[in-house]
Each structure stands twice: as structure tokens, then as C-alpha cells.
Enzyme design. Sequence first.
Site, mmCIF file in Angstrom:
data_model
loop_
_atom_site.group_PDB
_atom_site.id
_atom_site.type_symbol
_atom_site.label_atom_id
_atom_site.label_comp_id
_atom_site.label_asym_id
_atom_site.label_seq_id
_atom_site.Cartn_x
_atom_site.Cartn_y
_atom_site.Cartn_z
ATOM 1 N N HIS A 1 1.059 -1.437 0.297
ATOM 2 C CA HIS A 1 -0.091 0.402 0.079
ATOM 3 C C HIS A 1 0.933 1.098 0.051
ATOM 4 C CE1 HIS A 1 -1.769 3.228 2.374
ATOM 5 N NE2 HIS A 1 -3.079 2.970 1.642
ATOM 6 N N LEU B 1 4.194 1.615 -0.763
ATOM 7 C CA LEU B 1 4.458 2.186 -2.522
ATOM 8 C C LEU B 1 3.237 2.678 -3.495
ATOM 9 C CD1 LEU B 1 6.111 -1.600 -3.414
ATOM 10 C CD2 LEU B 1 7.048 0.956 -2.761
ATOM 11 N N ASN C 1 -3.052 -20.147 -17.431
ATOM 12 C CA ASN C 1 -1.673 -20.170 -17.746
ATOM 13 C C ASN C 1 -1.703 -21.933 -18.692
ATOM 14 O OD1 ASN C 1 0.184 -18.564 -15.514
ATOM 15 N ND2 ASN C 1 0.260 -20.636 -14.655
ATOM 16 N N ARG D 1 -3.168 -19.930 -22.517
ATOM 17 C CA ARG D 1 -1.623 -18.887 -22.637
ATOM 18 C C ARG D 1 -1.196 -19.343 -23.207
ATOM 19 N NH1 ARG D 1 -1.104 -15.987 -17.870
ATOM 20 N NH2 ARG D 1 -2.744 -14.649 -17.689
ATOM 21 N N ASP E 1 -2.484 -29.270 -21.017
ATOM 22 C CA ASP E 1 -2.391 -28.686 -21.846
ATOM 23 C C ASP E 1 -1.090 -29.147 -23.293
ATOM 24 O OD1 ASP E 1 0.443 -28.123 -22.190
ATOM 25 O OD2 ASP E 1 0.040 -26.195 -20.251
ATOM 26 N N ARG F 1 9.710 -15.604 -14.772
ATOM 27 C CA ARG F 1 8.466 -15.242 -15.610
ATOM 28 C C ARG F 1 9.488 -16.064 -16.462
ATOM 29 N NH1 ARG F 1 5.574 -10.603 -17.364
ATOM 30 N NH2 ARG F 1 5.984 -11.020 -19.255
ATOM 31 N N GLY G 1 4.215 -13.030 -12.642
ATOM 32 C CA GLY G 1 4.979 -14.008 -11.805
ATOM 33 C C GLY G 1 4.170 -14.706 -11.013
ATOM 34 N N LEU H 1 1.243 -19.574 -10.393
ATOM 35 C CA LEU H 1 1.642 -20.609 -9.855
ATOM 36 C C LEU H 1 2.208 -20.525 -8.037
ATOM 37 C CD1 LEU H 1 3.997 -22.085 -12.479
ATOM 38 C CD2 LEU H 1 1.638 -22.398 -12.078
#
Length: 494
Positions: free
Chosen positions: A275, A277, A377, A380, A402, A421, A434, A437
Amino acid sequence: MMLLWRRSLAARFLTLVLFALALSQAITFLISWDERGQALHSAAKGEFVSRTSSLALLLDTTPPSLRPDILDVSGTVYTRFWTSRDGPSDPLAWQKEAFAQLSKPLPGVAGKYAAALNGQASTGVDSADPSVSPRMLDVSTNGVGPFTRPAKFLYMNAAPNGMGLSVRLDDGTWLNAAYAKAIPNAFWTSQSAMSLGLTALILSAIAIFGAQAIARPLRRLANAAELFGRGETVPRLPESGPDDIRLTAEAFNRMQERLQRFVEDRTRMLAAISHDLRTPLTSLRLRAEFVQDHELQEKMLKTIEEIQTMTEAALSYAREDAAVEATRTVDLSALVGSLCDDLAELGQNVTVSEGPKVLYRCRPDSLRRAIRNLVENAVRYGEHATVSVVRKPDSLDIVVKDGGPGIPTADMEQVFAPFFRLEQSRNRETGGVGLGLSIARAIARHHGGDILLENRTKGLRAIIRLPRIDMTKQVAPAPAPEVPEPAGLRTLPI
């Protein structure tokens, strides 16, 4: 039996108690058996000598013509009486005569009863060895025992517990008496078996009650630890009972409180940092607007946007982690199916394999988010996702497949690290920030499970593996506590 021994505390406790009972009875028997045998032998000897002494007095006072009848009616199953002109000068010959007398049937008894008595009468001499000489002892006439006349006592070693006695009567003849009866192994009788069985039954009941009293708090502790390991808030365990159990319950309660405080403090700190930041990011964006160099301004705004995206993701993760979701029982197959249907309606290439109804106790919103991250994921990076729920003996697997390039083996664990990533650019169109997962694995582990990644011939298989639990044995969870939002945590416009 071995399976019961390994899995049941009551079975072990009961076995040890019964073994202790059998061992104590065996030791008691070995210690007391010799004393018992001596007592029985002494009692039989005393009765035999007393009966012979009384019979000698009776024969001295009756006419000689009546003696045969008196001797016949005085005999018993294990005892015989007869008279002779001479005493037992030859012990071996006297013993043979004694065996012959003991083998004769009792007079005046007929039928089946006679056969039974005669069989009992010969029991003491059937296994006798006539060649074994007896031991003969002189009984003095100085008043030792009931005798005031010459008498000789014999131990017939050839017969079990065999005894013989010769007493001189007043007319010079000798009254002979022989006794042979093996001391029966009366230790294991129906009465002793009933006594031992009743004792074993009572001890078994006490042992089972004691084992259950010990196992009950242990099962309660195991259930509470399982629920706590799956992220649920469990009620405090009762701190009662013996010191060992009470101290264990106290230690578990303290551990639970400390871990809860630690998680709450860490979550609040992360939320507060995320917050805080926001303010410098807002200031940087405003200053970048005044930069005259458009190329430099565009680079600065992209960098600020990247930092903002990561901050928003971290703040969202912290808020969701701080919100304690209640655990409830849901149909796992229906939850997965409804999620896949929603994603398919949004245009994503997702298919789901229909399966039977699977009831599972979980935090459904959190689990739904973990599955969604894996499915998104898969779409994608692998263009499509196939989702199924698989039952296994000790787990429930939510499998997402997938057809993408998979993940290098060296990066299988690294992909779960926050903000890591495989796609190195920070373009949100080609990859997220990232955390997908990381969040999915944290949710799975909060449920006591994990996420496994496996490369296929073409594509990747992601598995959310949840432990199967017997819900009938679970203790009721405590109400979810209210976790207040960190002070000053509010949304600021950017």
C-alpha cells in the site's frame, strides 16, 4: 493380526496385558506347583497312615473269621488291605504283591460303575515297573506317629505316589496296606480355566478402556493438526488429563497461536508495504507527465506501470491471504465444471471431463482461484486446457493438461518463485507478473496438498493434489476469526 498390531493402540495394549497375565500365571504355577504337590502327597500319606492305624485297632478287637470281610469293605479305589503271616522282609516281593492286590476289582460292585472303579484302581500301577525296589523305613515303637507297635513304611518308587504300610497285629500277623494314586494335574481344571478366562475378560475390558482413554486425545490432536495444516482455525484442545497428554495439548495450543500471530503479522506487513508504495508511484507518474522528452517520458511511464502492476498483484495477494475464508463441504467436480464453463464463455479454449460427484471440505473461493490460475496459464502458453478430477486411494487430483512447449526440467521448481517468469519480457499480454503459480501452490499447500508439474510428450500436465480425508472423523473447526485490514490500507487513485 499384524496389521491390527501396527494400527491399533488398543490391540497392542490388550496384547501386552494378556501376555503379562499369562506370564504371571505361569510363574505363579511354577513356584507353587512343587509346594502343591508336596501338600497333596503329605495329605494323602496322613490319611493313608491314619486309616491303616484305625483298621489295625479294629482287627485286634474282632474275631479272625471276620477279618476278610472287614478288609474287603475297607478297600478304596486307590487303597487295598490284606493280611500276611510275615512282615515285608523282602521289599521287592512285597511290592509285587501290592500291585497284585491293587489290580483286583473291588468286591460287591457290579456293572458299569464297577468297570469305572476298576479302571481307576489300576491307574496307579499300569505304568509301574515291578523291578524297581521300594524304599522301606522302620517305624519305631516309641510313639512316633499313631503306632505303638512294630510297623514298616515303604515308598513304592515303581508307582506314582505309591506308598505301602505293614503293621503287626496282636496275634503276630501283619496288616498290609498299599496306596497308589498319581497326583492329577489339577491345575488346569474347568474351574481354573473359568477363573483365568474371567480374569482375562476383566483385564481386557480395563485394557481397552485405558487404551481408548489414551488414544482419544491422540486422535483429537491428530485431527486438529490435520485441520490446522490445511489452514483451518481449530478450537483449542482441552488441556486436561495426565501430565504427558496435558503438556502435549498445551504445546499444540501454543504452537497454533504463535503460527497464527506470525502469519497475521507477515500478511499485514506485506499489505502495508504494498500500500505504501502507491504514494511514491503516484508522485513519479505526476512528475513523468512534465518530462519534455517524449521518448524518455514513455520509457518512464512503462517502468512506472510495471512497478504498479507488481504492486497491485502483491497487494491483491496480501488482501486475499489476510481474508480468512470459512471452510465448507462442496462438490469438487461441480466447482471445477462451473469454473471451466465460465472461462469457456469468455472465449477461452477450455474443456472439462465429466466425473462423479466428489464431496470435499475446502475453502472453495481460494481453491477456485488456484484452479483458474493453472487453467489460464495452460490456455496462454498451451493454446487449450483440458481439466479433470481424478480420484486416487489417498488423494484427489485436479489435472490440467495443455499442448504447449512444457517447462524445462531445470525450471520446474523455479517457476513457483514469486515474480519469476519463463517469458522474460514484462508485457502483460504475453505473461503475467509471475505470481499465478506462487498463489496456486500456496492455496494448495494451505489445503494440505501441493502442485505437481509434469512434462508430457506434447504439453504440460499440472496437478493440484489434495489429500483425501475422512470427514466423519474431523473435529469441528472454530469460527473463522476476523482479521482486521492493516491500518491505513485504503485505495488511492493513481
